[in-house]
Design a protein around this motif. Structure first.
Motif, PDB file in Angstrom:
ATOM      1  N   THR A 134      35.558  11.488   5.856  1.00 55.73           N
ATOM      2  CA  THR A 134      34.803  11.185   7.067  1.00 55.73           C
ATOM      3  C   THR A 134      35.356  11.912   8.290  1.00 55.73           C
ATOM      4  O   THR A 134      36.479  12.440   8.286  1.00 55.73           O
ATOM      5  CB  THR A 134      34.842   9.679   7.345  1.00 55.73           C
ATOM      6  OG1 THR A 134      36.193   9.286   7.652  1.00 55.73           O
ATOM      7  CG2 THR A 134      34.336   8.885   6.145  1.00 55.73           C
ATOM      8  N   GLU A 136      36.291  10.370  10.814  1.00 55.50           N
ATOM      9  CA  GLU A 136      37.450   9.577  11.229  1.00 55.50           C
ATOM     10  C   GLU A 136      38.725  10.061  10.533  1.00 55.50           C
ATOM     11  O   GLU A 136      39.805  10.061  11.128  1.00 55.50           O
ATOM     12  CB  GLU A 136      37.201   8.103  10.915  1.00 55.50           C
ATOM     13  CG  GLU A 136      38.224   7.181  11.545  1.00 55.50           C
ATOM     14  CD  GLU A 136      37.837   5.715  11.429  1.00 55.50           C
ATOM     15  OE1 GLU A 136      38.586   4.873  11.959  1.00 55.50           O
ATOM     16  OE2 GLU A 136      36.789   5.424  10.813  1.00 55.50           O
ATOM     17  N   ASP A 137      38.615  10.500   9.267  1.00 57.30           N
ATOM     18  CA  ASP A 137      39.765  11.070   8.562  1.00 57.30           C
ATOM     19  C   ASP A 137      40.248  12.357   9.243  1.00 57.30           C
ATOM     20  O   ASP A 137      41.455  12.602   9.345  1.00 57.30           O
ATOM     21  CB  ASP A 137      39.395  11.390   7.111  1.00 57.30           C
ATOM     22  CG  ASP A 137      39.123  10.158   6.275  1.00 57.30           C
ATOM     23  OD1 ASP A 137      39.779   9.133   6.517  1.00 57.30           O
ATOM     24  OD2 ASP A 137      38.260  10.225   5.385  1.00 57.30           O
ATOM     25  N   TYR A 140      41.927  11.479  12.387  1.00 56.05           N
ATOM     26  CA  TYR A 140      43.198  10.829  12.088  1.00 56.05           C
ATOM     27  C   TYR A 140      44.305  11.859  11.835  1.00 56.05           C
ATOM     28  O   TYR A 140      45.466  11.647  12.219  1.00 56.05           O
ATOM     29  CB  TYR A 140      43.038   9.906  10.888  1.00 56.05           C
ATOM     30  CG  TYR A 140      44.237   9.044  10.594  1.00 56.05           C
ATOM     31  CD1 TYR A 140      44.738   8.145  11.542  1.00 56.05           C
ATOM     32  CD2 TYR A 140      44.884   9.115   9.363  1.00 56.05           C
ATOM     33  CE1 TYR A 140      45.843   7.345  11.269  1.00 56.05           C
ATOM     34  CE2 TYR A 140      45.982   8.318   9.082  1.00 56.05           C
ATOM     35  CZ  TYR A 140      46.464   7.445  10.043  1.00 56.05           C
ATOM     36  OH  TYR A 140      47.555   6.662   9.762  1.00 56.05           O
ATOM     37  N   GLU A 175      45.158   8.062  23.291  1.00 57.94           N
ATOM     38  CA  GLU A 175      44.126   8.694  22.479  1.00 57.94           C
ATOM     39  C   GLU A 175      43.939  10.133  22.936  1.00 57.94           C
ATOM     40  O   GLU A 175      44.416  10.536  23.995  1.00 57.94           O
ATOM     41  CB  GLU A 175      42.813   7.922  22.566  1.00 57.94           C
ATOM     42  CG  GLU A 175      42.262   7.795  23.965  1.00 57.94           C
ATOM     43  CD  GLU A 175      41.008   6.941  24.016  1.00 57.94           C
ATOM     44  OE1 GLU A 175      40.221   7.139  24.955  1.00 57.94           O
ATOM     45  OE2 GLU A 175      40.819   6.069  23.133  1.00 57.94           O
ATOM     46  N   ILE A 181      34.017  11.279  17.743  1.00 57.40           N
ATOM     47  CA  ILE A 181      33.388  11.014  16.450  1.00 57.40           C
ATOM     48  C   ILE A 181      31.933  10.631  16.707  1.00 57.40           C
ATOM     49  O   ILE A 181      31.646   9.598  17.303  1.00 57.40           O
ATOM     50  CB  ILE A 181      34.128   9.893  15.697  1.00 57.40           C
ATOM     51  CG1 ILE A 181      35.570  10.331  15.390  1.00 57.40           C
ATOM     52  CG2 ILE A 181      33.397   9.522  14.414  1.00 57.40           C
ATOM     53  CD1 ILE A 181      36.424   9.247  14.767  1.00 57.40           C
ATOM     54  N   ASP A 184      29.644   9.226  10.867  1.00 49.35           N
ATOM     55  CA  ASP A 184      30.607   9.258   9.763  1.00 49.35           C
ATOM     56  C   ASP A 184      30.969  10.673   9.324  1.00 49.35           C
ATOM     57  O   ASP A 184      32.086  10.909   8.839  1.00 49.35           O
ATOM     58  CB  ASP A 184      30.054   8.493   8.557  1.00 49.35           C
ATOM     59  CG  ASP A 184      30.114   6.990   8.763  1.00 49.35           C
ATOM     60  OD1 ASP A 184      30.772   6.552   9.734  1.00 49.35           O
ATOM     61  OD2 ASP A 184      29.501   6.254   7.959  1.00 49.35           O
ATOM     62  N   ILE A 187      31.883  15.398  13.838  1.00 49.39           N
ATOM     63  CA  ILE A 187      32.962  15.284  14.805  1.00 49.39           C
ATOM     64  C   ILE A 187      32.897  16.455  15.782  1.00 49.39           C
ATOM     65  O   ILE A 187      32.524  17.572  15.407  1.00 49.39           O
ATOM     66  CB  ILE A 187      34.339  15.243  14.094  1.00 49.39           C
ATOM     67  CG1 ILE A 187      35.473  14.917  15.072  1.00 49.39           C
ATOM     68  CG2 ILE A 187      34.621  16.535  13.337  1.00 49.39           C
ATOM     69  CD1 ILE A 187      36.797  14.618  14.377  1.00 49.39           C
ATOM     70  N   LYS A 210      42.609   8.215   5.970  1.00 46.10           N
ATOM     71  CA  LYS A 210      43.054   7.102   6.811  1.00 46.10           C
ATOM     72  C   LYS A 210      43.171   5.807   6.011  1.00 46.10           C
ATOM     73  O   LYS A 210      44.083   4.995   6.257  1.00 46.10           O
ATOM     74  CB  LYS A 210      42.095   6.919   7.985  1.00 46.10           C
ATOM     75  CG  LYS A 210      42.583   5.904   9.010  1.00 46.10           C
ATOM     76  CD  LYS A 210      41.701   5.880  10.247  1.00 46.10           C
ATOM     77  CE  LYS A 210      42.235   4.891  11.284  1.00 46.10           C
ATOM     78  NZ  LYS A 210      41.397   4.896  12.516  1.00 46.10           N
ATOM     79  N   GLU A 214      46.962   4.678   6.875  1.00 45.77           N
ATOM     80  CA  GLU A 214      46.998   3.936   8.141  1.00 45.77           C
ATOM     81  C   GLU A 214      48.035   2.818   8.170  1.00 45.77           C
ATOM     82  O   GLU A 214      48.481   2.411   9.246  1.00 45.77           O
ATOM     83  CB  GLU A 214      45.613   3.385   8.478  1.00 45.77           C
ATOM     84  CG  GLU A 214      45.069   2.383   7.487  1.00 45.77           C
ATOM     85  CD  GLU A 214      43.673   1.918   7.902  1.00 45.77           C
ATOM     86  OE1 GLU A 214      43.347   2.018   9.111  1.00 45.77           O
ATOM     87  OE2 GLU A 214      42.909   1.479   7.023  1.00 45.77           O
TER      88      GLU A 214
END
Length: 612
Positions: A134, A136-137, A140, A175, A181, A184, A187, A210, A214
Motif C-alpha cells: 500500500t 501507507e507501506d 512508512y 510527520e 497518502i 490505498d 501516494i 508496516k 510497526e
C-alpha cells in the motif's frame, strides 16, 4: 633532446609488463587474442525447450559469510542486496540510461509546477504473506529511514529532498509534510528540491511492510527476525529458509504481480572466489554474482556456460590532492604540490592505460576518457579528446612548464623553483595485480623524469587507505581510486564543492555553475542536460583534478540450461527474473573440469574497491 621513451627505464617497464602478463596467464602467451566488451550479448541465448519448473542455483561470490540484513531499507553491503533482489524489487523500472519508465510495479505523474510526483501502485502487487502493498507501506519506509532513531545508511539526498523531511529527521517535526497518502494505492511526494535526478534513480521506491514492522522499535528493526530470519518482499520468489551467512532457499511467488514465475525456486549459496571457475564447470552453480575478468581468457571455452557482458557503472582513476576539507566545504590550495594543471596533464600523457587494460585484464578494461562512463550512453561524450599516451608530449609539457633537470645527468626533474620534487603516491593493496599496476604507473612517470614514490614504500590496506585519503593526509600527493557512479549521472556528489567524497578537493566557479545547471529546472529537458554534462566532462579534461584510467566490463557466465537470463536485471526491460527458466533439471557440466585445492584468499582480495 628530452629524455625520451626509449631509455633503459622504458625497457625495464616493458619487461615488467611482460613478466606480469606471463604470470597472470597460464599459457604465458603474450600474443594471444584479447577480449572486448563488444564480444558479449547482454541476454542469454535460449537453446532448447524450457521445462516447467526447475531450480536455479546462484553463486554469491565472497570469501566471507553474507551479513544477512535482508531488507532494502537496512542493508549496507553488496552481498546482501544480491540476495534481496531475488525476492523483492524496486517499484519503479528503468531504461538503459537509468531513467524511470512506466513499466514497473508503480506508475507516476510528474507535476513540475507543484514540484511533486504522484505514484500509483499496481493493484496486483501483494506482500508474500498476501497483504497488499500500500501507499501507507511506502510512506512508512520514509518514516523509518528518516527517523532520528534510524542508524542505517539509506538516508540519502533523495530522501532529504522531500518537503519536511529535514525537520522530521532532526526531530523537529512528528510527520513528513511532503508525503500525502491519497488512497490505498496512491501516494504523492512533494519536494523542496525538485531536480532531474529524481527521475533518474532518485526516488526511494522500496516500501516497508508496516503490518510487520510497526510493533518493532526502529533501532531494533535491522537485527529483527523480520529482516534476518523471515524477510518478506513482493518479488518473484519468496524466502523459505536461511542458513545464516551461507545459503538462502527460495520458492516461487505464485501471486507475483507480473505472473507466476517459470522456475520453482532459487538457491543462493556463498562460494569462495578461489573456486568460481570450478563451481561453474561442475554445475554446482548456474550463475555467479561476479566473475574476475582476468580469468576469462583462460576459461573462455568453458563448454557448459555462455558469457554475458555489460559495461560497469564505474571507472578507475588517478586523483590529485588540490586542497582540504574544512567545515563541510572544499578549500582549494593554490600552493598545493599538484596545483599546476600542466604537471597533471603531463602525468596523464605519460601513462598507457589502453595497454594496461590489455595486459592486466585481457582487454576487459580499457582506456577511459571522461568521468561519465559509457554505461550511460546518452550522457557519455565519446567525442571529447582526452590526453592519450604520448611520453614525448609529456616531456615537452614539463619542459615548458619549468619542470627541468638541475644537472644534465640527473634522473629526476625539479619543480619550477628549482626545488627537489618528490610525489607521494597512495595505492591500495589487494589481489595479484595491485602492486604491478602501481609499479607500472611509477615507472611510467619516471620515464618523463618525475620522482613518484609509493606512500610509506608500500601499498596501503583498504581501511587505512581511505582513512588517509579522506583525512587529506599531507603525505599524499596523488592516489589511485575507483568510483561506482550510480544510476544518475549527476556528479555533484563526487565533485561538488560541498561533497565529502570530493577527495581531490577540487572546486571552481565554472564547476559550480555546471553542476547547478545539471540539476536546474531547465535540465528536465534531456537534450539540455546532455549539453551541460558534456561541458562538464570537457571541463574535467581541461582542469584534471583526477583523470580516469580504465572503464570496466562485468562478465556474467550462465549455464547453458538457463533461458532468459540477463547481464543486468535493472537496465534492460527484457531481463525479468520471473521469466528465467531451465531446459533440464540438472545443470550442464563442462567437458573438462580443473582440479584445484581451495586455499585461503589473501588479505585484501580486491585489486581496487569502489569508493562509493
Amino acid at each position: 633532446m628530452t629524455r625520451g621513451s626509449m631509455s633503459k627505464g622504458l625497457f625495464a617497464l616493458m619487461l615488467l609488463l611482460v613478466l606480469v602478463l606471463a604470470g597472470c596467464n597460464n599459457d604465458g602467451d603474450s600474443e594471444r587474442e584479447l577480449a572486448s566488451i563488444d564480444d558479449f550479448e547482454h541476454m542469454k541465448t535460449n537453446e532448447g525447450e524450457a521445462i516447467e519448473g526447475g531450480t536455479l542455483n546462484f553463486g554469491l561470490v565472497s570469501d566471507t559469510p553474507f551479513e544477512g540484513t535482508l531488507n532494502y531499507n537496512f542493508y549496507s553491503g553488496n552481498p546482501d542486496v544480491q540476495i534481496i533482489d531475488w525476492f523483492s524489487e524496486n517499484l519503479l523500472a528503468f531504461d538503459e540510461n537509468y531513467n524511470y519508465t512506466q513499466e514497473g510495479a508503480a506508475t507516476f505523474e510528474v507535476d513540475e509546477d507543484d514540484q511533486s510526483i504522484t505514484f500509483t501502485i499496481n493493484d496486483a502487487l501483494n506482500w508474500h504473506d498476501g497483504e497488499p502493498v500500500t501507499a501507507e507501506d511506502w510512506a512508512y519506509a520514509y518514516e523509518v529511514v528518516g527517523h532520528p532513531d534510524y542508524d542505517g545508511v539509506r538516508y540519502t539526498q533523495s530522501l532529504s529532498s522531500v518537503e519536511g523531511m529535514p525537520e522530521y529527521h532532526d526531530g523537529d517535526a512528528d510527520e513528513i509534510s511532503g508525503i500525502e497518502i491519497i488512497d490505498d494505492k496512491t501516494i504523492k511526494f512533494t519536494y523542496h528540491e525538485f531536480t532531474p535526478s529524481l527521475l533518474a534513480g532518485g526516488v526511494w521506491a522500496y516500501p516497508l511492510a508496516k503490518h510487520i514492522f510497526e510493533d518493532i522499535p526502529i533501532e531494533d528493526m535491522a537485527s529483527s527476525d523480520a529482516v534476518r530470519q523471515e524477510p518478506i518482499g513482493y518479488g518473484p520468489f519468496k524466502v523459505e529458509s536461511i542458513v545464516q551467512g551461507e545459503t538462502v532457499t527460495m520458492v516461487k511467488n505464485e501471486d507475483y504481480w507480473q505472473g507466476e514465475p517459470a522456475l520453482d525456486g532459487v538457491n543462493v549459496r556463498v562460494i569462495n572466489p578461489n573456486v568460481v571457475v570450478q563451481s561453474l564447470q561442475s554445475g554446482e552453480v548456474d550463475a555467479v554474482s561476479t566473475f574476475p575478468p582476468d580469468q576469462y581468457l583462460d576459461n573462455a571455452d568453458m563448454s557448459n556456460v555462455e558469457y554475458l557482458g555489460i559495461i560497469d557503472n564505474a571507472y578507475t582513476y588517478i586523483g590529485f590532492k588540490l586542497g582540504t576539507w574544512e567545515d563541510g566545504e572544499v578549500q582549494p590550495d593554490p600552493d598545493a604540490k599538484m596545483a599546476d594543471v600542466d604537471l597533471r596533464r603531463a602525468m596523464w600523457h605519460a601513462v598507457d592505460n589502453e595497454t594496461l587494460g590489455n595486459q592486466f585484464y585481457d582487454g576487459l578494461r580499457w582506456n577511459a576518457t571522461t568521468l561519465t562512463p559509457p554505461s550511460h550512453p546518452d550522457y557519455h561524450d565519446e567525442t571529447i579528446e582526452a590526453p592519450t599516451y604520448d611520453p614525448d608530449l609529456a616531456n615537452e609539457i614539463l619542459d615548458e612548464a619549468g619542470y627541468t633537470y638541475a644537472n644534465e645527468d640527473d634522473d629526476y626533474r625539479t619543480d619550477p623553483d628549482g626545488n627537489e620534487l618528490v610525489i607521494n603516491f597512495a595505492s591500495m593493496s589487494g589481489g595479484d595485480t595491485a602492486e604491478p599496476i602501481a609499479r607500472y604507473y611509477m615507472q611510467a612517470w619516471e620515464e618523463v623524469g618525475l620522482n613518484v614514490q609509493l606512500l610509506d614504500g608500500r601499498l596501503q590496506e583498504f581501511n587505512t587507505f581511505y582513512d588517509r585519503v579522506e583525512a587529506d593526509d599531507p603525505d599524499i600527493d596523488i592516489y589511485q581510486g575507483a568510483w561506482g557512479v550510480g544510476f544518475d549521472v549527476d556528479p555533484s556528489g563526487l565533485y561538488g564543492r560541498n561533497a565529502a567524497f570530493n577527495y581531490p578537493r577540487f572546486a571552481s566557479e565554472e564547476n559550480d555553475r555546471l553542476l547547478a545547471e545539471g540539476l536546474s529546472e531547465d535540465a528536465f529537458d534531456v537534450e539540455y542536460r546532455q549539453e551541460v554534462y558534456s561541458e562538464w566532462q570537457e571541463l574535467m579534461v581541461e582542469e584534471i583534478p583526477v583523470f580516469p584510467t580504465v572503464y570496466r566490463a562485468i562478465l556474467v557466465p550462465v549455464n547453458n540450461r538457463v533461458h532468459n537470463y540477463g547481464a543486468s536485471f535493472d537496465k534492460f526491460p527484457e531481463a525479468q527474473r520471473h521469466q528465467i527458466a531451465v531446459t533440464q533439471e540438472e545443470p550442464f557440466v563442462a567437458d573438462q573440469i580443473d582440479e584445484v585445492e581451495e586455499e585461503p584468499e589473501p588479505e585484501g582480495e580486491e585489486d581496487e574497491a569502489d569508493e562509493e
